[in-house]
Design a protein around this motif. Structure first.
Motif, mmCIF file in Angstrom:
data_model
loop_
_atom_site.group_PDB
_atom_site.id
_atom_site.type_symbol
_atom_site.label_atom_id
_atom_site.label_comp_id
_atom_site.label_asym_id
_atom_site.label_seq_id
_atom_site.Cartn_x
_atom_site.Cartn_y
_atom_site.Cartn_z
ATOM 1 N N UNK A 119 0.837 -1.208 0.000
ATOM 2 C CA UNK A 119 0.000 0.000 0.000
ATOM 3 C C UNK A 119 0.867 1.251 0.000
ATOM 4 N N UNK A 120 1.901 1.251 0.809
ATOM 5 C CA UNK A 120 2.781 2.420 0.860
ATOM 6 C C UNK A 120 3.451 2.656 -0.492
ATOM 7 N N UNK A 121 3.902 1.594 -1.126
ATOM 8 C CA UNK A 121 4.514 1.742 -2.453
ATOM 9 C C UNK A 121 3.509 2.314 -3.446
ATOM 10 N N UNK A 122 2.290 1.785 -3.427
ATOM 11 C CA UNK A 122 1.260 2.258 -4.358
ATOM 12 C C UNK A 122 0.859 3.705 -4.057
ATOM 13 N N UNK A 123 0.689 4.018 -2.793
ATOM 14 C CA UNK A 123 0.275 5.374 -2.422
ATOM 15 C C UNK A 123 1.391 6.386 -2.678
ATOM 16 N N UNK A 124 2.620 5.918 -2.756
ATOM 17 C CA UNK A 124 3.743 6.799 -3.076
ATOM 18 C C UNK A 124 3.633 7.391 -4.471
ATOM 19 N N UNK A 125 2.819 6.784 -5.312
ATOM 20 C CA UNK A 125 2.619 7.300 -6.666
ATOM 21 C C UNK A 125 1.290 8.037 -6.807
ATOM 22 N N UNK A 126 0.476 8.021 -5.744
ATOM 23 C CA UNK A 126 -0.845 8.658 -5.789
ATOM 24 C C UNK A 126 -0.711 10.171 -5.696
ATOM 25 N N UNK A 127 -1.757 10.847 -6.106
ATOM 26 C CA UNK A 127 -1.793 12.305 -5.992
ATOM 27 C C UNK A 127 -1.908 12.736 -4.542
ATOM 28 N N UNK A 128 -1.927 14.043 -4.355
ATOM 29 C CA UNK A 128 -2.018 14.607 -3.008
ATOM 30 C C UNK A 128 -3.296 15.368 -2.867
ATOM 31 N N UNK A 129 -3.890 15.441 -1.752
ATOM 32 C CA UNK A 129 -3.697 14.555 -0.607
ATOM 33 C C UNK A 129 -4.307 13.184 -0.880
ATOM 34 N N UNK A 134 -9.094 7.562 -2.686
ATOM 35 C CA UNK A 134 -7.839 7.427 -3.428
ATOM 36 C C UNK A 134 -7.190 6.093 -3.083
ATOM 37 N N UNK A 135 -7.101 5.798 -1.791
ATOM 38 C CA UNK A 135 -6.466 4.557 -1.341
ATOM 39 C C UNK A 135 -7.201 3.349 -1.902
ATOM 40 N N UNK A 136 -8.520 3.373 -1.853
ATOM 41 C CA UNK A 136 -9.317 2.263 -2.364
ATOM 42 C C UNK A 136 -9.070 2.067 -3.856
ATOM 43 N N UNK A 137 -9.064 3.154 -4.613
ATOM 44 C CA UNK A 137 -8.833 3.084 -6.062
ATOM 45 C C UNK A 137 -7.414 2.618 -6.392
ATOM 46 N N UNK A 138 -6.426 3.214 -5.739
ATOM 47 C CA UNK A 138 -5.029 2.892 -6.025
ATOM 48 C C UNK A 138 -4.707 1.453 -5.643
ATOM 49 N N UNK A 139 -5.264 1.008 -4.511
ATOM 50 C CA UNK A 139 -4.971 -0.337 -4.025
ATOM 51 C C UNK A 139 -5.859 -1.400 -4.655
ATOM 52 N N UNK A 140 -6.955 -0.953 -5.262
ATOM 53 C CA UNK A 140 -7.869 -1.902 -5.886
ATOM 54 C C UNK A 140 -8.571 -2.797 -4.883
ATOM 55 N N UNK A 141 -8.897 -2.225 -3.726
ATOM 56 C CA UNK A 141 -9.573 -2.993 -2.671
ATOM 57 C C UNK A 141 -10.793 -2.208 -2.209
ATOM 58 N N UNK A 142 -11.738 -2.884 -1.540
ATOM 59 C CA UNK A 142 -12.904 -2.169 -1.007
ATOM 60 C C UNK A 142 -12.471 -1.085 -0.023
ATOM 61 N N UNK A 173 9.260 10.512 2.073
ATOM 62 C CA UNK A 173 8.682 9.172 2.155
ATOM 63 C C UNK A 173 8.243 8.699 0.770
ATOM 64 N N UNK A 174 7.654 9.583 -0.010
ATOM 65 C CA UNK A 174 7.262 9.227 -1.386
ATOM 66 C C UNK A 174 8.477 8.760 -2.189
ATOM 67 N N UNK A 175 9.581 9.460 -2.052
ATOM 68 C CA UNK A 175 10.789 9.092 -2.790
ATOM 69 C C UNK A 175 11.263 7.688 -2.413
ATOM 70 N N UNK A 176 11.265 7.394 -1.119
ATOM 71 C CA UNK A 176 11.683 6.069 -0.669
ATOM 72 C C UNK A 176 10.684 5.011 -1.121
ATOM 73 N N UNK A 177 9.393 5.308 -1.000
ATOM 74 C CA UNK A 177 8.358 4.347 -1.413
ATOM 75 C C UNK A 177 8.502 4.010 -2.897
ATOM 76 N N UNK A 178 8.765 4.998 -3.704
ATOM 77 C CA UNK A 178 8.911 4.772 -5.154
ATOM 78 C C UNK A 178 10.127 3.903 -5.466
ATOM 79 N N UNK A 179 11.164 4.001 -4.644
ATOM 80 C CA UNK A 179 12.353 3.176 -4.851
ATOM 81 C C UNK A 179 12.097 1.694 -4.590
ATOM 82 N N UNK A 180 11.046 1.386 -3.860
ATOM 83 C CA UNK A 180 10.809 0.009 -3.445
ATOM 84 C C UNK A 180 10.120 -0.828 -4.503
ATOM 85 N N UNK A 181 9.719 -0.245 -5.598
ATOM 86 C CA UNK A 181 9.070 -1.024 -6.672
ATOM 87 C C UNK A 181 10.029 -1.958 -7.351
#
Length: 181
Positions: A119-129, A134-142, A173-181
């Motif tokens: 989730x953190x990796x996925x949300x690292x690419x999401x828009x702000x805030x 957003x979380x539901x859409x990005x993660x593809x979960x209810x 944090x976004x920068x680190x999250x993006x590195x984890x892909x």
């Protein structure tokens, strides 16, 4: 007794809690001055402001930059500010000796369960805030499942509540999250 932790110790019975976040901007610049040198910081106020902003006013990041400047008396603050403003270089610039913003964030990341890491990796690419939707859409979960994951990320201080529906993720944090892909 004072107890500190990376995560919020919600199950600990205490009289009061204090959540520490970024410093006030003027305090961040003062911390930079105390480590890099008062005269140096006062001689370059614009660059000092830019450095504090690129460090997101986080004490660890400011201490690292201050230590680097103290160790390199000839390094110009405007030059370092420019390097810190470059997102591709920022995390590399925020390391000195055993201190590293990347390592500090990765320690928190590694403490997460696999679902929260993803989730953190996925949300690292999401828009702000970030919102529950957003979380539901990005993660593809209810939305209920997304809300639980977001709550875990808040508990680990990886997302910061803005209000009842919105959350912020720091740029570092976004920068680190993006590195984890």
């Amino acid at each position: 007794m004072l107890v500190t932790s990376r995560s919020r110790l919600l199950d600990l019975e205490v009289g009061w809690r204090l959540n520490l976040g970024p410093l006030e901007h003027r305090d961040a610049v003062a911390l930079l001055a105390s480590t890099a040198g008062e005269q140096r910081v006062q001689a370059a106020p614009d660059a000092s402001d830019r450095i504090a902003a690129a460090c997101e006013e986080l004490p660890l990041a400011i201490r690292i930059v201050g230590a680097r400047l103290a160790g390199h008396p000839g390094m110009a603050l405007p030059h370092l500010a420019e390097r810190l403003e470059d997102e591709e270089r920022r995390l590399e610039e925020l390391a000195v000796g055993a201190m590293s913003v990347r390592r500090s964030i990765l320690d928190s990341y590694e403490a997460l369960d696999p679902e929260a890491r993803a989730a953190l990796r996925a949300l690292g690419t999401a828009g702000r805030p970030i919102t529950g939707m957003t979380a539901s859409d990005v993660l593809g979960v209810p939305s209920a499942q997304a809300d639980r994951v977001v709550e875990r990320l808040v508990q680990y201080n990886l997302l910061t509540p803005i209000d009842e529906e919105r959350y912020a993720m720091s740029d570092l944090l976004r920068l680190v999250a993006r590195e984890q892909d």
